[in-house]
Design an enzyme around this catalytic site. Structure first.
Site, short mmCIF file in Angstrom:
data_model
loop_
_atom_site.label_atom_id
_atom_site.label_comp_id
_atom_site.label_asym_id
_atom_site.label_seq_id
_atom_site.Cartn_x
_atom_site.Cartn_y
_atom_site.Cartn_z
N HIS A 292 10.19 14.29 -11.31
CA HIS A 292 10.28 14.69 -9.95
C HIS A 292 8.93 15.61 -9.78
O HIS A 292 8.95 16.59 -10.44
CB HIS A 292 11.51 15.43 -9.54
CG HIS A 292 11.52 15.70 -8.04
ND1 HIS A 292 11.75 15.04 -7.19
CD2 HIS A 292 11.03 17.04 -7.62
CE1 HIS A 292 11.86 15.69 -5.91
NE2 HIS A 292 11.23 16.90 -6.15
N CYS A 293 7.98 15.07 -8.91
CA CYS A 293 6.76 15.82 -8.55
C CYS A 293 6.89 16.65 -7.47
O CYS A 293 6.86 16.15 -6.31
CB CYS A 293 5.74 14.79 -8.53
SG CYS A 293 4.11 15.47 -8.08
N PRO A 294 6.81 18.05 -7.78
CA PRO A 294 7.19 19.05 -6.49
C PRO A 294 5.43 18.74 -5.67
O PRO A 294 5.52 19.35 -4.67
CB PRO A 294 7.17 20.15 -7.02
CG PRO A 294 6.63 20.07 -8.66
CD PRO A 294 6.79 18.82 -8.96
#
Length: 416
Positions: A127-129
């Site tokens: 999951h890429c913020p």
């Protein structure tokens, strides 16, 4: 890793950073010194960054269809012996699945439940913020293009800025009014050089690391899982299990780009995003359902799941549980060998838990009892971290996502 709760602010920050480096540098410093071809190609490269970044944000990473159920493997894996796969077993498909408690549905291989997005993500990389989105099967090509174009453009910009800095250095002995840049421009040049060097180094490192892992067939999460498995093997707590999805550099890259073997399409920012379940080709013309089925290399059984069983992440089911693991397997119609294997695993989990209880002050695991009526179940949550101090939760994976009790999965298979 950045807290996902700040993801929207992170996206704004990335947008402002791109605009600052790409346009402020041209407007205040570089424009008079760029040739027309340099100006055109530089801004085309910047446009590619905007396009791929937007597609990384707004493209769904892909989730299993609600009605998807795993198909039984119909391929003979008898030739995958002792880590020496035979040629005729080179093209095999992994169709195994796990059960997601959160979604109450099956998960295909390489699928994980994202704790931030609240859904299962196919071929979840992390999951890429910075994109406020998961990186999964459908949008990984856009994300990889974004990293590539960003790293390339930042390195190019650094060369242009360094050229301006060298020009100033060469003319350092001239009077100030003959300098190629004013004092404010020199200060701005210093800020740009420092900022762009930092960004270019970080993005280049991330791009090379991601591309390297992709060529080996790994996602970011699977790299962590491999490190964890290697640590357990060194401790002689588990047997070595070969990573099943490394099918060769070329096929690994094609698989990461949603089955596309068009090299030009790999770089094209407007490349079509494929849908989940669409037919794609593996090696030797093997047909796969995109995102749901994966080609394996044959070094392990077709039904062997990755990641391997983690002894610190097992599930111990108390004697008063409503249904034993072995009973669930027998009820589902599976063979006695399956039942015997599950009984052995249950016994090992119980012995392991007793051993952990005796060394609880030094252990790095935490037990969390779950009680329902007269039955009880104890989950053992892992706290292992890699060399960078990261756990699976740092990549967005739900802590309660993995290693569903076999009894529950077998009851679902049996329609119980």
């Amino acid at each position: 890793m950045l807290d996902p709760s700040f993801s929207r602010l992170a996206v704004v920050g990335v947008t402002l950073l791109i605009a600052f480096l790409a346009y402020a540098s041209q407007y205040f410093l570089l424009y008079p010194h760029l040739s027309e071809p340099e100006y055109v190609f530089f801004n085309i490269s910047v446009a590619c960054i905007w396009i791929t970044y937007a597609r990384s944000i707004f493209t769904s990473p892909g989730s299993p269809p609600p009605t998807w159920t795993p198909a039984d493997a119909d391929l003979d894996n008898a030739d995958a012996e002792d880590g020496n796969a035979r040629a005729e077993t080179r093209s095999m498909i992994s169709r195994g699945a796990k059960w997601c408690r959160k979604c109450n549905a099956y998960k295909p291989p390489r699928c994980h439940h994202c704790k931030t997005c609240g859904v299962c993500v196919l071929r979840m990389d992390h999951h890429c913020p910075w994109t406020n989105n998961c990186v999964g099967w459908r949008n990984f090509p856009h994300f990889l293009r974004f990293l590539g174009y960003s790293a390339f453009t930042c390195c190019w910009l650094f060369c242009l800025l360094a050229e301006r800095g060298w020009e100033v250095w060469v003319q350092r002995d001239l009077p100030s009014y003959m300098s190629p840049h004013t004092f404010p421009e020199l200060c701005f040049l210093a800020v740009l050089l420092f900022t762009d060097l930092l960004v270019a180094f970080s993005l280049s490192l991330l791009f090379i690391r991601t591309l390297w892992s992709t060529g080996e067939g790994y996602t970011t999460i699977e790299t962590w899982e491999q490190d964890r498995h290697n640590a357990l093997v060194r401790q002689k707590r588990v047997r070595r299990q070969q990573f099943p999805y490394d099918v060769g550099i070329w096929d690994n890259l094609c698989s990461a780009f949603c089955g596309s073997s068009n090299i030009i399409g790999w770089f094209w920012p407007f490349s079509r995003t494929k849908e989940v379940g669409v037919e794609i080709k593996g090696s030797d013309g093997l047909k796969l359902k995109g995102g749901l089925e994966w080609e394996v290399n044959g070094y392990e059984g077709v039904n062997a799941t990755w990641s391997p069983m983690d002894p610190d992440k097992g599930v111990w089911m108390g004697a008063s549980a409503p249904m034993s693991v072995a009973a669930a397997v027998n009820d589902s119609g599976d063979s006695g060998d399956w039942a015997e294997g599950v009984r052995r695993r249950q016994k090992e989990d119980m012995e392991r838990r007793e051993g952990m209880s005796s060394r609880a002050p030094q252990d790095t695991t935490v037990t969390s009892p779950i009680t329902s009526g007269r039955s009880s179940r104890v989950m053992i949550a892992p706290k292992w971290m890699n060399e960078e101090g990261e756990t699976l939760a740092d990549y967005g994976v739900d802590d309660d996502d993995e290693d569903v009790p076999l009894a529950e999965l077998m009851r679902k298979r049996a329609g119980g």
